[in-house]
Design an enzyme around this catalytic site. Structure first.
Site, PDB file in Angstrom:
ATOM      1  N   ASP A  87      28.177  15.567  -0.935  1.00 29.30           N
ATOM      2  CA  ASP A  87      27.743  15.709  -2.327  1.00 29.30           C
ATOM      3  C   ASP A  87      26.222  15.745  -2.275  1.00 29.30           C
ATOM      4  O   ASP A  87      25.580  14.715  -2.047  1.00 29.30           O
ATOM      5  CB  ASP A  87      28.265  14.512  -3.127  1.00 29.30           C
ATOM      6  CG  ASP A  87      27.963  14.604  -4.612  1.00 29.30           C
ATOM      7  OD1 ASP A  87      27.059  15.384  -4.983  1.00 29.30           O
ATOM      8  OD2 ASP A  87      28.618  13.893  -5.384  1.00 29.30           O
ATOM      9  N   ASP A  89       0.799  -1.241   0.000  1.00 24.32           N
ATOM     10  CA  ASP A  89       0.000   0.000   0.000  1.00 24.32           C
ATOM     11  C   ASP A  89       0.827   1.285   0.000  1.00 24.32           C
ATOM     12  O   ASP A  89       0.270   2.374   0.119  1.00 24.32           O
ATOM     13  CB  ASP A  89      -0.960   0.054   1.202  1.00 24.32           C
ATOM     14  CG  ASP A  89      -2.049  -1.003   1.095  1.00 24.32           C
ATOM     15  OD1 ASP A  89      -2.245  -1.526  -0.025  1.00 24.32           O
ATOM     16  OD2 ASP A  89      -2.685  -1.292   2.116  1.00 24.32           O
ATOM     17  N   ARG A 128      36.488  15.850  -2.740  1.00 23.63           N
ATOM     18  CA  ARG A 128      35.921  16.146  -4.062  1.00 23.63           C
ATOM     19  C   ARG A 128      35.387  17.563  -3.992  1.00 23.63           C
ATOM     20  O   ARG A 128      34.859  17.985  -2.954  1.00 23.63           O
ATOM     21  CB  ARG A 128      34.804  15.155  -4.414  1.00 23.63           C
ATOM     22  CG  ARG A 128      34.152  15.450  -5.758  1.00 23.63           C
ATOM     23  CD  ARG A 128      33.350  14.283  -6.355  1.00 23.63           C
ATOM     24  NE  ARG A 128      32.175  13.900  -5.602  1.00 23.63           N
ATOM     25  CZ  ARG A 128      32.087  12.815  -4.853  1.00 23.63           C
ATOM     26  NH1 ARG A 128      33.114  11.994  -4.746  1.00 23.63           N
ATOM     27  NH2 ARG A 128      30.974  12.532  -4.195  1.00 23.63           N
ATOM     28  N   GLU A 156      34.079  18.155 -11.359  1.00 26.50           N
ATOM     29  CA  GLU A 156      34.145  17.552 -10.022  1.00 26.50           C
ATOM     30  C   GLU A 156      35.322  16.603  -9.819  1.00 26.50           C
ATOM     31  O   GLU A 156      35.124  15.418  -9.555  1.00 26.50           O
ATOM     32  CB  GLU A 156      32.845  16.809  -9.733  1.00 26.50           C
ATOM     33  CG  GLU A 156      32.360  15.862 -10.834  1.00 26.50           C
ATOM     34  CD  GLU A 156      31.128  15.075 -10.416  1.00 26.50           C
ATOM     35  OE1 GLU A 156      31.136  14.498  -9.331  1.00 26.50           O
ATOM     36  OE2 GLU A 156      30.158  15.058 -11.190  1.00 26.50           O
ATOM     37  N   HIS A 177      37.250   8.391 -11.006  1.00 25.50           N
ATOM     38  CA  HIS A 177      36.046   8.745 -11.780  1.00 25.50           C
ATOM     39  C   HIS A 177      36.376   9.839 -12.780  1.00 25.50           C
ATOM     40  O   HIS A 177      37.485  10.355 -12.797  1.00 25.50           O
ATOM     41  CB  HIS A 177      34.887   9.131 -10.859  1.00 25.50           C
ATOM     42  CG  HIS A 177      35.156  10.296  -9.954  1.00 25.50           C
ATOM     43  ND1 HIS A 177      35.076  11.607 -10.379  1.00 25.50           N
ATOM     44  CD2 HIS A 177      35.484  10.354  -8.645  1.00 25.50           C
ATOM     45  CE1 HIS A 177      35.328  12.408  -9.358  1.00 25.50           C
ATOM     46  NE2 HIS A 177      35.599  11.674  -8.290  1.00 25.50           N
ATOM     47  N   HIS A 228      30.076   6.604  -3.686  1.00 24.21           N
ATOM     48  CA  HIS A 228      28.623   6.727  -3.591  1.00 24.21           C
ATOM     49  C   HIS A 228      28.118   6.309  -2.209  1.00 24.21           C
ATOM     50  O   HIS A 228      27.135   5.580  -2.079  1.00 24.21           O
ATOM     51  CB  HIS A 228      27.931   5.914  -4.699  1.00 24.21           C
ATOM     52  CG  HIS A 228      28.135   6.518  -6.054  1.00 24.21           C
ATOM     53  ND1 HIS A 228      28.044   5.810  -7.232  1.00 24.21           N
ATOM     54  CD2 HIS A 228      28.448   7.786  -6.427  1.00 24.21           C
ATOM     55  CE1 HIS A 228      28.284   6.614  -8.247  1.00 24.21           C
ATOM     56  NE2 HIS A 228      28.536   7.823  -7.798  1.00 24.21           N
ATOM     57  N   ASP A 257      24.014  19.954  -8.442  1.00 19.12           N
ATOM     58  CA  ASP A 257      24.876  18.844  -8.015  1.00 19.12           C
ATOM     59  C   ASP A 257      26.180  19.451  -7.506  1.00 19.12           C
ATOM     60  O   ASP A 257      27.017  19.877  -8.297  1.00 19.12           O
ATOM     61  CB  ASP A 257      25.105  17.927  -9.235  1.00 19.12           C
ATOM     62  CG  ASP A 257      25.946  16.699  -8.895  1.00 19.12           C
ATOM     63  OD1 ASP A 257      26.231  16.481  -7.703  1.00 19.12           O
ATOM     64  OD2 ASP A 257      26.304  15.964  -9.834  1.00 19.12           O
ATOM     65  N   TYR A 265      41.047  10.370  -3.471  1.00 18.72           N
ATOM     66  CA  TYR A 265      40.534   9.513  -2.399  1.00 18.72           C
ATOM     67  C   TYR A 265      41.645   8.553  -1.967  1.00 18.72           C
ATOM     68  O   TYR A 265      42.112   7.750  -2.783  1.00 18.72           O
ATOM     69  CB  TYR A 265      39.306   8.735  -2.899  1.00 18.72           C
ATOM     70  CG  TYR A 265      38.329   9.633  -3.630  1.00 18.72           C
ATOM     71  CD1 TYR A 265      37.348  10.341  -2.946  1.00 18.72           C
ATOM     72  CD2 TYR A 265      38.435   9.823  -5.019  1.00 18.72           C
ATOM     73  CE1 TYR A 265      36.476  11.183  -3.616  1.00 18.72           C
ATOM     74  CE2 TYR A 265      37.569  10.669  -5.701  1.00 18.72           C
ATOM     75  CZ  TYR A 265      36.588  11.353  -4.997  1.00 18.72           C
ATOM     76  OH  TYR A 265      35.738  12.188  -5.666  1.00 18.72           O
ATOM     77  N   HIS A 321      29.796  15.440 -15.814  1.00 18.32           N
ATOM     78  CA  HIS A 321      28.707  14.851 -16.600  1.00 18.32           C
ATOM     79  C   HIS A 321      27.756  15.976 -16.946  1.00 18.32           C
ATOM     80  O   HIS A 321      27.776  17.041 -16.333  1.00 18.32           O
ATOM     81  CB  HIS A 321      27.996  13.753 -15.789  1.00 18.32           C
ATOM     82  CG  HIS A 321      27.630  14.175 -14.392  1.00 18.32           C
ATOM     83  ND1 HIS A 321      26.511  14.912 -14.094  1.00 18.32           N
ATOM     84  CD2 HIS A 321      28.272  14.007 -13.203  1.00 18.32           C
ATOM     85  CE1 HIS A 321      26.470  15.147 -12.794  1.00 18.32           C
ATOM     86  NE2 HIS A 321      27.533  14.621 -12.223  1.00 18.32           N
ATOM     87  N   HIS A 364      22.598  12.993 -13.769  1.00 20.97           N
ATOM     88  CA  HIS A 364      23.498  12.574 -14.849  1.00 20.97           C
ATOM     89  C   HIS A 364      22.660  12.711 -16.108  1.00 20.97           C
ATOM     90  O   HIS A 364      21.942  11.787 -16.492  1.00 20.97           O
ATOM     91  CB  HIS A 364      23.974  11.136 -14.650  1.00 20.97           C
ATOM     92  CG  HIS A 364      24.944  11.004 -13.514  1.00 20.97           C
ATOM     93  ND1 HIS A 364      25.587   9.847 -13.196  1.00 20.97           N
ATOM     94  CD2 HIS A 364      25.406  11.920 -12.622  1.00 20.97           C
ATOM     95  CE1 HIS A 364      26.395  10.031 -12.148  1.00 20.97           C
ATOM     96  NE2 HIS A 364      26.279  11.301 -11.780  1.00 20.97           N
ATOM     97  N   GLU A 416      32.931  20.004  -6.385  1.00 20.79           N
ATOM     98  CA  GLU A 416      32.063  19.909  -7.571  1.00 20.79           C
ATOM     99  C   GLU A 416      31.224  21.171  -7.735  1.00 20.79           C
ATOM    100  O   GLU A 416      30.539  21.597  -6.805  1.00 20.79           O
ATOM    101  CB  GLU A 416      31.132  18.693  -7.413  1.00 20.79           C
ATOM    102  CG  GLU A 416      30.091  18.581  -8.507  1.00 20.79           C
ATOM    103  CD  GLU A 416      29.285  17.291  -8.430  1.00 20.79           C
ATOM    104  OE1 GLU A 416      29.060  16.791  -7.312  1.00 20.79           O
ATOM    105  OE2 GLU A 416      28.858  16.814  -9.495  1.00 20.79           O
TER     106      GLU A 416
HETATM  107  N1  GLY Z   1      26.044  13.331  -7.229  1.00 16.33           N
HETATM  108  C1  GLY Z   1      26.462  12.436  -8.215  1.00 16.33           C
HETATM  109  C2  GLY Z   1      27.599  12.928  -8.970  1.00 16.33           C
HETATM  110  O1  GLY Z   1      28.278  13.822  -8.530  1.00 16.33           O
HETATM  111  O2  GLY Z   1      27.834  12.523 -10.071  1.00 16.33           O
HETATM  112 MN    MN Z   2      27.657  15.183  -7.094  1.00 18.14          MN
HETATM  113 MN    MN Z   3      28.124  15.080 -10.269  1.00 15.56          MN
END
Ligand code: GLY
Ligand code: MN
Ligand code: MN
Length: 472
Positions: free
Chosen positions: A258, A38, A404, A382, A348, A241, A269, A386, A352, A359, A406
């Protein structure tokens, strides 16, 4: 503040122009997704559907039939129903679909089996994205087969099926003025939330308490998280993540957050990394300054004519050189970049596309070549580093440092605009803000000092010139 109905109409017209007459586009709304008995997860409209209709209800299907007289945009949706609306909330209904959402005609979703085969008949091409909604794929095949089975009575089923999403995604990649305005709003509220987090952060608090500050700031502006916030202290900052957000924040650790807000479907973001106790240690500062330098180098490559990968190349070069200087990597930077040795600590990519999806859609390569940046595109920049505890061959002083930084960047006619530029990211600005001082003063004083330096340098040059002239 909303995207005006006229803009949705313009998008549909543009799409229909590209499709050409003889064709039909069919797009279902997102399906609600069950959480448990539900209870459903909060409904989020499919971004392509939202982009073309602005309609945020489930159980709807958009149909575009270009070239048809009077009725080119048809919306199938739920009818008004006082009982259902009492239980589950308001609906636009058929009238609302036409009056508020610009449909030329609207029909009950339950009538689609009776109406859609007639719309498909005698159209050559069907624009539809297969494989996203298997149940709907089957419905469509059923309608096409129904027309096929009447072939002997002269019915003519469409014979070309083309994916619809590709066209829509190319359109979505270039943001309109109204979309950029929306993204600025999402950025503004996210920046405010990051400032609030820096002000509230103390050793002994838990990651989820800081996450709550974001939720508070987003919701009080009628926004929501564009994605699950990542609030990682200490070693958790090294998990890209990390979303559990359950751990206590320790004195002496860094905190990587983030988090972005979503405004009318449009995402921001942002990542900032700051010390839990308000002061960066020398080792944390060294890594932070390096990531910041790489981020600035990457942002300086965002301009029309450069290609998608240019910012990434700038970031990895800066990071690699810096890591050699700090002793994290050994060798010639150019060789290390070639061998991608930086991936040990930077695994990474540098960004993006950003838009209705965090994304966002849009190809990064065209014919196997990186795509050129063009005005109206929005991307994130970004970079990060790490260094989890136990990293082999790495001095302990760097362990558990994860950084990071960003920002969200709009490509303009002449270069770029950082939509999130108002949020502190220099070490002294962040430390000032966390100490309860006015970080904008730090920024202003630095700007003034920089101007003075330029003037002094200019004066020196002028004096030198004068002396040279005199001697001549
Ligand atoms: N928050 C996801 C990224 O930075 O790609
Ligand atoms: Mn991000
Ligand atoms: Mn991002």
């Amino acid at each position: 503040m909303n995207i005006p109905a006229s803009e949705f109409a313009r998008r549909r017209r543009q799409l229909m122009r590209i499709m050409g007459t003889d064709s039909i586009a069919i797009m279902p709304a997102a399906m609600p997704s069950p959480r448990n008995r539900d209870v459903e997860y909060p409904f989020r409209q499919d971004s392509d559907f939202l982009y073309l209709t602005g309609f945020s209800e489930p159980e709807a299907v958009m149909v575009l039939v270009p070239g048809r007289r009077n009725c080119q945009y048809i919306l199938f949706c739920r009818e008004r129903d006082p009982v259902m609306e009492t239980w589950h909330g308001r609906r636009a209904g058929l009238e609302g679909a036409m009056e508020l959402y610009g449909a030329d005609d609207a029909f009950p979703i339950g009538d689609i089996d009776d109406i859609l085969p007639g719309l498909l008949e005698d159209r050559e091409r069907v624009y539809y994205t297969m494989g996203r909604d298997l149940e709907f794929d089957n419905h469509l095949m059923g309608w096409v087969n129904q027309i096929r089975s009447h072939a002997r009575s002269g019915s003519h089923p469409p014979h070309e099926f083309i994916t619809l999403e590709y066209l829509v995604h190319e359109m979505r990649l270039f943001k309109s003025r109204a979309e950029i305005k929306m993204m600025r709003e999402a950025a503004r509220v996210a920046m405010q939330a990051h400032r609030r987090a820096m002000e509230k952060c103390r050793p002994g608090k838990y990651e989820y308490e800081i996450e709550a500050e974001y939720l508070y700031e987003f919701r009080r502006h009628n926004m929501e998280p564009a994605y699950p916030s990542i609030v990682g202290g200490g070693e958790n900052a090294c998990i890209l993540h990390y979303t559990e957000n359950t751990e206590p924040l320790n004195d002496g650790d860094l905190l990587l957050i983030d988090a972005g807000a979503e405004s009318q479907g449009y995402a921001s973001d942002i990542t900032r990394t700051f010390p839990v106790n308000g002061r960066y240690s020398p080792a944390q500062k060294a890594i932070y300054e390096l990531v910041l330098k790489a981020q600035k180098a990457a942002i300086s490559k965002v301009r029309p004519g450069n290609h998608w990968n240019d910012p990434h190349i700038a970031a990895v070069r800066t990071l690699t050189r810096g890591m050699v200087e700090l002793g994290l990597l050994k060798g010639r930077p150019a060789d290390l970049v070639k061998k991608e040795e930086y991936r040990k600590f930077y695994m990474h990519r540098t960004g993006h596309w950003l838009g209705l999806d965090v994304h966002d859609v849009g190809d990064y390569k065209i014919d196997d070549q990186w795509r050129l940046l063009e005005p109206g595109m929005v991307l994130t920049v970004e970079p990060g580093l790490y260094i989890p505890a136990g990293s082999r061959g790495v001095s302990r002083k760097w362990w558990d440092i994860g950084v990071r930084i960003e920002d969200d960047v709009l490509v303009t006619q002449t270069g770029c605009e950082v939509l999130t530029a108002d949020l502190v990211k220099e070490v002294d600005e962040i430390e000032a803000l966390m100490a309860g001082q006015d970080a904008s003063l730090v920024r202003a004083v630095k700007k003034k000092a920089a101007r003075k330096k330029v003037t002094r340098a200019g004066k020196k040059k002028a004096v030198k010139k004068k002396q040279v002239r005199k001697r001549a």
